[in-house]
Write an enzyme that holds these catalytic residues in place. Sequence first.
Site, PDB file in Angstrom:
ATOM      1  CB  CYS A   1      35.141  36.012  45.534  1.00 17.50           C
ATOM      2  SG  CYS A   1      34.929  35.468  43.831  1.00 17.50           S
TER       3      CYS A   1
ATOM      4  CB  CYS B   1      37.310  37.208  42.770  1.00 16.03           C
ATOM      5  SG  CYS B   1      35.602  37.106  42.464  1.00 16.03           S
ATOM      6  CG  ASP B   2      40.339  37.991  45.511  1.00 13.73           C
ATOM      7  OD1 ASP B   2      40.373  38.866  44.415  1.00 13.73           O
ATOM      8  OD2 ASP B   2      39.649  38.281  46.019  1.00 13.73           O
TER       9      ASP B   2
END
Length: 318
Positions: A132, A135-136
């Site tokens: 992701c 997300c990261d």
Amino acid sequence: MYKAIVIGTGPAGLTAAIYLARANLNPLVIEGMEPGGQLTTTTEVENFPGFPQGIMGPELMDQMRKQAERFGAKFRSGWVQEVDFGTRPFKLTLEGGEALESETVIISTGASAKYLGIPGEKENVGRGVSTCATCDGFFFRGKKIIVIGGGDSAMEEASFLTRFAASVTVVHRRDELRASKIMQDRARGNEKVEWALNRTPIEVSTDEQGAVTGLKVRNNATQEEELIPADGIFIAIGHTPNTKFLGGQIVTDEHGYIIVQPGTTMTNVEGVFACGDVQDTRYRQAITAAGSGCMAALDCEKLLEGAMVRDWSETLNP
């Protein structure tokens, strides 16, 4: 006999459980094969509102579970093997043959990221390997990143990651990409994006401390192996919605994602609702999953109160 059963314990399922429990509906939550969902494989979550210093993924899910339990939600370990949505009350069969009945069901089983199945991959998820970018990506400022994949998702993630990374190398096992022309052109026009096509990933490489150092690949033209240095590796080869256990009783799209009535969480079966990544092909974020879990619980509550008007099933089942 239950008034409501929630299948799945990611952000969507746990939020639904909180709302149902607070409405005194005493929901039963089936934890499934991965209690807590994908966030349990995430290290630090920095984009969930209310945690300005960030919070570890497993800790966030544990707090949500405790909140649901505080209001009376009950939890059952295991996973659902079979469902019967032909008549109400609905019937669910758990592993081992245990049968449950419920007036309503909320499906929040999520979607599992597809993996390559190579050494060093899954054991390093959250420690340099991710599925992701939104997300990261923030954690890789100024770093070298590899994106594995050749479709639209891979091109989108590669372009997004250039906001943070020093460079992004796209690795694909074919010499041609599957992505649409507009997505390819966007990625190819980005000076930070580099290309390693016609290469098959073999292994995620790490140092003695366990930090990711790169991706070992095989050049399909020469059969020679090489190491592409990187600090992070993002796998973007798609997701698989966890809907096989439904046995085709719920209408899905061609990829298996549950179709819901726009603006609601209602499926084609009255009394069955879907929330989270199992019906979300676009956002796939913890906060959007939680929001849809709230929607599912409110939709469920209205139906049980007899306040919901149904015409959606006729649209999906002419």
